[in-house]
Scaffold this active site. Structure first.
Site, PDB file in Angstrom:
ATOM      1  N   GLU A 165      20.088  19.028  17.129  1.00  0.00           N
ATOM      2  CA  GLU A 165      19.734  17.592  17.020  1.00  0.00           C
ATOM      3  C   GLU A 165      20.592  17.012  16.126  1.00  0.00           C
ATOM      4  O   GLU A 165      21.204  15.789  16.513  1.00  0.00           O
ATOM      5  CB  GLU A 165      18.319  17.692  16.273  1.00  0.00           C
ATOM      6  CG  GLU A 165      17.105  18.338  16.725  1.00  0.00           C
ATOM      7  CD  GLU A 165      17.062  19.694  16.183  1.00  0.00           C
ATOM      8  OE1 GLU A 165      17.942  20.447  16.485  1.00  0.00           O
ATOM      9  OE2 GLU A 165      15.901  19.982  15.692  1.00  0.00           O
ATOM     10  N   CYS A 193      13.471  21.522  12.316  1.00  0.00           N
ATOM     11  CA  CYS A 193      13.277  21.901  11.089  1.00  0.00           C
ATOM     12  C   CYS A 193      13.141  20.849  10.170  1.00  0.00           C
ATOM     13  O   CYS A 193      13.391  19.589  10.527  1.00  0.00           O
ATOM     14  CB  CYS A 193      14.329  22.745  10.343  1.00  0.00           C
ATOM     15  SG  CYS A 193      15.929  21.913  10.279  1.00  0.00           S
ATOM     16  N   CYS A 220      16.470  18.394   9.577  1.00  0.00           N
ATOM     17  CA  CYS A 220      16.529  17.628  11.024  1.00  0.00           C
ATOM     18  C   CYS A 220      15.508  16.578  11.203  1.00  0.00           C
ATOM     19  O   CYS A 220      15.802  15.509  11.652  1.00  0.00           O
ATOM     20  CB  CYS A 220      16.622  18.611  12.272  1.00  0.00           C
ATOM     21  SG  CYS A 220      18.110  19.506  12.351  1.00  0.00           S
TER      22      CYS A 220
END
Length: 154
Positions: free
Chosen positions: A79, A105, A108
């Site tokens: 990402e 996560c 991100c």
């Protein structure tokens, strides 16, 4: 018999899966596609920043050294790579959809929210992959109005 035309969700997730195969990470292969109005605006996969070491070449047995939380000390997430490339290229991400093979996560997720991405479609769970009780990144995104879809079927 003619096969039905695939939808864009399927096309973009298939591309994210193919991109994940480009990863140099020894631990996980993750791909991401940013799309807007049925057009791809950026792509990414997890790996080290350009100009550094490829983990599978430098540390082929165990991957790069771990940081204090047990995460990769070198790699950018898929990402992050997709968002960074778009920003460096001057692409407007507001309203975009992110297709990613592993749910984001928490760091991100914060980046995704800050980039004004409106939807995240993911295939597999980061929490399940890491053995965590919950997907903190998904909780963050939902809390702040980013649509999240788990699409194992794509």
């Amino acid at each position: 018999m003619i096969e039905p035309r695939p939808g864009f969700d399927k096309i973009f997730m298939n591309l994210a899966c193919e991109l994940s195969r480009r990863s140099h990470c020894v631990k996980a292969h993750v791909g991401a596609v940013l799309a807007k109005d049925t057009r791809i605006i950026s792509i990414g996969y997890n790996g080290p920043p350009e100009g550094t070491h490829n983990c599978d070449e430098e540390w082929p047995e165990n991957g790069c050294p771990r940081d204090s939380r047990g995460s990769c000390s070198l790699a950018l997430h898929a990402e992050e790579n997709a968002i960074l490339y778009a920003v460096k290229s001057g692409v407007d991400l507001e309203g975009a959809t992110l297709y990613v093979t592993l749910s984001p996560c928490l760091p991100c997720a914060r980046l995704i929210f800050s980039a004004n991405i409106k939807t995240v479609i993911y295939k597999d769970s980061y929490a399940e992959y890491k053995g965590l009780a919950k997907d903190e990144g998904l909780e963050f995104l939902r809390r702040f109005g980013v649509a999240v879809e788990h699409r194992k079927d794509l």
